[in-house]
Write a protein that holds these residues in place. Sequence first.
Motif, mmCIF file in Angstrom:
data_model
loop_
_atom_site.group_PDB
_atom_site.id
_atom_site.type_symbol
_atom_site.label_atom_id
_atom_site.label_comp_id
_atom_site.label_asym_id
_atom_site.label_seq_id
_atom_site.Cartn_x
_atom_site.Cartn_y
_atom_site.Cartn_z
ATOM 1 N N LYS A 77 0.808 -1.215 0.000
ATOM 2 C CA LYS A 77 0.000 0.000 0.000
ATOM 3 C C LYS A 77 0.846 1.272 0.000
ATOM 4 O O LYS A 77 0.299 2.364 -0.117
ATOM 5 C CB LYS A 77 -0.906 0.019 1.234
ATOM 6 C CG LYS A 77 -1.867 -1.150 1.342
ATOM 7 C CD LYS A 77 -2.937 -1.082 0.289
ATOM 8 C CE LYS A 77 -3.966 -2.187 0.482
ATOM 9 N NZ LYS A 77 -5.042 -2.125 -0.556
ATOM 10 N N LEU A 78 2.145 1.116 0.187
ATOM 11 C CA LEU A 78 2.961 2.324 0.313
ATOM 12 C C LEU A 78 4.213 2.254 -0.552
ATOM 13 O O LEU A 78 4.579 1.213 -1.074
ATOM 14 C CB LEU A 78 3.322 2.588 1.774
ATOM 15 C CG LEU A 78 4.098 1.563 2.594
ATOM 16 C CD1 LEU A 78 5.568 1.552 2.261
ATOM 17 C CD2 LEU A 78 3.914 1.836 4.091
ATOM 18 N N ALA A 79 4.839 3.409 -0.691
ATOM 19 C CA ALA A 79 6.120 3.517 -1.387
ATOM 20 C C ALA A 79 7.077 4.278 -0.478
ATOM 21 O O ALA A 79 6.653 5.060 0.369
ATOM 22 C CB ALA A 79 5.956 4.236 -2.719
ATOM 23 N N TYR A 80 8.352 4.022 -0.689
ATOM 24 C CA TYR A 80 9.387 4.617 0.160
ATOM 25 C C TYR A 80 10.468 5.217 -0.718
ATOM 26 O O TYR A 80 10.995 4.558 -1.618
ATOM 27 C CB TYR A 80 9.973 3.530 1.060
ATOM 28 C CG TYR A 80 11.214 3.919 1.828
ATOM 29 C CD1 TYR A 80 11.248 5.064 2.610
ATOM 30 C CD2 TYR A 80 12.357 3.119 1.775
ATOM 31 C CE1 TYR A 80 12.391 5.410 3.323
ATOM 32 C CE2 TYR A 80 13.498 3.442 2.489
ATOM 33 C CZ TYR A 80 13.508 4.591 3.263
ATOM 34 O OH TYR A 80 14.642 4.938 3.966
ATOM 35 N N VAL A 103 9.449 -6.378 -10.210
ATOM 36 C CA VAL A 103 9.845 -7.133 -9.012
ATOM 37 C C VAL A 103 8.942 -6.805 -7.823
ATOM 38 O O VAL A 103 8.878 -7.584 -6.861
ATOM 39 C CB VAL A 103 11.320 -6.886 -8.637
ATOM 40 C CG1 VAL A 103 12.244 -7.340 -9.748
ATOM 41 C CG2 VAL A 103 11.576 -5.426 -8.278
ATOM 42 N N SER A 104 8.240 -5.674 -7.870
ATOM 43 C CA SER A 104 7.324 -5.341 -6.778
ATOM 44 C C SER A 104 6.015 -6.115 -6.866
ATOM 45 O O SER A 104 5.189 -6.052 -5.949
ATOM 46 C CB SER A 104 7.012 -3.841 -6.788
ATOM 47 O OG SER A 104 6.156 -3.512 -7.868
ATOM 48 N N VAL A 142 12.534 9.279 -10.608
ATOM 49 C CA VAL A 142 12.285 7.886 -10.984
ATOM 50 C C VAL A 142 11.641 7.147 -9.806
ATOM 51 O O VAL A 142 10.722 6.340 -9.981
ATOM 52 C CB VAL A 142 13.583 7.178 -11.429
ATOM 53 C CG1 VAL A 142 13.321 5.700 -11.714
ATOM 54 C CG2 VAL A 142 14.157 7.860 -12.667
ATOM 55 N N GLY A 143 12.115 7.450 -8.594
ATOM 56 C CA GLY A 143 11.510 6.848 -7.408
ATOM 57 C C GLY A 143 10.039 7.204 -7.282
ATOM 58 O O GLY A 143 9.204 6.349 -6.936
ATOM 59 N N VAL A 144 9.690 8.449 -7.556
ATOM 60 C CA VAL A 144 8.288 8.861 -7.518
ATOM 61 C C VAL A 144 7.495 8.141 -8.598
ATOM 62 O O VAL A 144 6.358 7.708 -8.372
ATOM 63 C CB VAL A 144 8.172 10.386 -7.670
ATOM 64 C CG1 VAL A 144 6.714 10.809 -7.869
ATOM 65 C CG2 VAL A 144 8.761 11.084 -6.459
ATOM 66 N N ALA A 145 8.077 7.984 -9.792
ATOM 67 C CA ALA A 145 7.391 7.265 -10.869
ATOM 68 C C ALA A 145 7.109 5.821 -10.470
ATOM 69 O O ALA A 145 6.043 5.268 -10.795
ATOM 70 C CB ALA A 145 8.229 7.306 -12.152
ATOM 71 N N ILE A 146 8.024 5.205 -9.749
ATOM 72 C CA ILE A 146 7.792 3.845 -9.262
ATOM 73 C C ILE A 146 6.611 3.825 -8.304
ATOM 74 O O ILE A 146 5.762 2.923 -8.352
ATOM 75 C CB ILE A 146 9.067 3.291 -8.586
ATOM 76 C CG1 ILE A 146 10.186 3.121 -9.629
ATOM 77 C CG2 ILE A 146 8.788 1.954 -7.896
ATOM 78 C CD1 ILE A 146 11.551 2.818 -9.027
ATOM 79 N N ALA A 147 6.537 4.827 -7.422
ATOM 80 C CA ALA A 147 5.406 4.919 -6.495
ATOM 81 C C ALA A 147 4.092 5.081 -7.255
ATOM 82 O O ALA A 147 3.074 4.466 -6.905
ATOM 83 C CB ALA A 147 5.611 6.090 -5.540
ATOM 84 N N ALA A 154 0.123 5.569 0.126
ATOM 85 C CA ALA A 154 0.895 6.323 1.125
ATOM 86 C C ALA A 154 2.350 6.352 0.683
ATOM 87 O O ALA A 154 2.840 5.423 0.037
ATOM 88 C CB ALA A 154 0.763 5.690 2.506
ATOM 89 N N LEU A 155 3.021 7.438 1.046
ATOM 90 C CA LEU A 155 4.403 7.630 0.633
ATOM 91 C C LEU A 155 5.231 8.038 1.843
ATOM 92 O O LEU A 155 4.856 8.948 2.590
ATOM 93 C CB LEU A 155 4.474 8.713 -0.448
ATOM 94 C CG LEU A 155 5.852 9.072 -1.012
ATOM 95 C CD1 LEU A 155 6.494 7.877 -1.708
ATOM 96 C CD2 LEU A 155 5.725 10.251 -1.980
ATOM 97 N N LEU A 156 6.368 7.360 2.038
ATOM 98 C CA LEU A 156 7.319 7.689 3.089
ATOM 99 C C LEU A 156 8.551 8.308 2.449
ATOM 100 O O LEU A 156 9.137 7.730 1.532
ATOM 101 C CB LEU A 156 7.721 6.435 3.872
ATOM 102 C CG LEU A 156 6.587 5.666 4.557
ATOM 103 C CD1 LEU A 156 7.127 4.377 5.164
ATOM 104 C CD2 LEU A 156 5.922 6.510 5.627
ATOM 105 N N LEU A 157 8.934 9.490 2.913
ATOM 106 C CA LEU A 157 10.088 10.214 2.380
ATOM 107 C C LEU A 157 11.075 10.456 3.507
ATOM 108 O O LEU A 157 10.712 11.027 4.543
ATOM 109 C CB LEU A 157 9.657 11.554 1.779
ATOM 110 C CG LEU A 157 8.615 11.520 0.666
ATOM 111 C CD1 LEU A 157 8.134 12.928 0.342
ATOM 112 C CD2 LEU A 157 9.179 10.857 -0.574
ATOM 113 N N ASP A 158 12.319 10.036 3.321
ATOM 114 C CA ASP A 158 13.350 10.219 4.348
ATOM 115 C C ASP A 158 14.432 11.144 3.792
ATOM 116 O O ASP A 158 15.232 10.741 2.960
ATOM 117 C CB ASP A 158 13.948 8.865 4.749
ATOM 118 C CG ASP A 158 14.756 8.939 6.036
ATOM 119 O OD1 ASP A 158 14.969 10.062 6.543
ATOM 120 O OD2 ASP A 158 15.169 7.878 6.540
#
Length: 239
Positions: A77-80, A103-104, A142-147, A154-158
């Motif tokens: 349900k989420l992306a990181y 792979v996801s 690219v990470g956002v496109a994967i999400a 939901a999105l977790l950003l560090d």
Amino acid sequence: MLEARDLSKRYDGAQAPALDRLNLTVNPGEVFCLLGPNGSGKTTTVNLFLGFLDATEGQALVCGIDSAKDPLGARAKLAYIPETVMLYGALTGLENLAYFTEVSGAPAPPASLLPLLLAAGLPEEAATRPVRFYSKGMRQKVGVAIALARRAQALLLDEPTSGLDPLAANEFAALVEKLRRDGMAILMVTHDLFLAKQCGTRIGVMAGGRLARVFDAGDVDHLGLERAYLDLFRTGAAA
């Protein structure tokens, strides 16, 4: 979308908990920014939502799914997006997107890949270039496109803008705002008070493993947020 219920984490041998009875909720269309010094519990919170750590007490829920009991269900349900997005340098942006969505377990139709990269703000000409030539900001996109491809709710950003130049950081902030308007729930860990004020709908300050203060972004300007943050640690009120 994201909820912490009395969430605590204590490491063996540590005198104080890394996270102490955290309670927070991030709703759809909300950006909750977590501020605080190193060791205040911010990244521990993210890792508990991801199921990378086991909570000592409490729950980390993703769309109602307990990340400790069903980590795969929660992660679906989420992306990181971490501080540095790890991609395969020899592959193009398109190829990385195709690989990581495959792979996801949520492969995207080939015809949708380029539109997803463009929606994430990647220039069209960059999509077919090897990622080893990308800037950090382009890798983040690219990470956002994967999400987006995984239809994450939901999105977790560090520390997503650490090391970005001001223009790239501003572009990333605009992208976060777009995701928020589209209904995504976003929890962002950052040291950047300006970014928190720019992106956040609510802003929390972590100290000693606790959520010491919470502000509605519309109720505080940047200077007021900075003063409140500094006062909290100067006076030791977070102890």
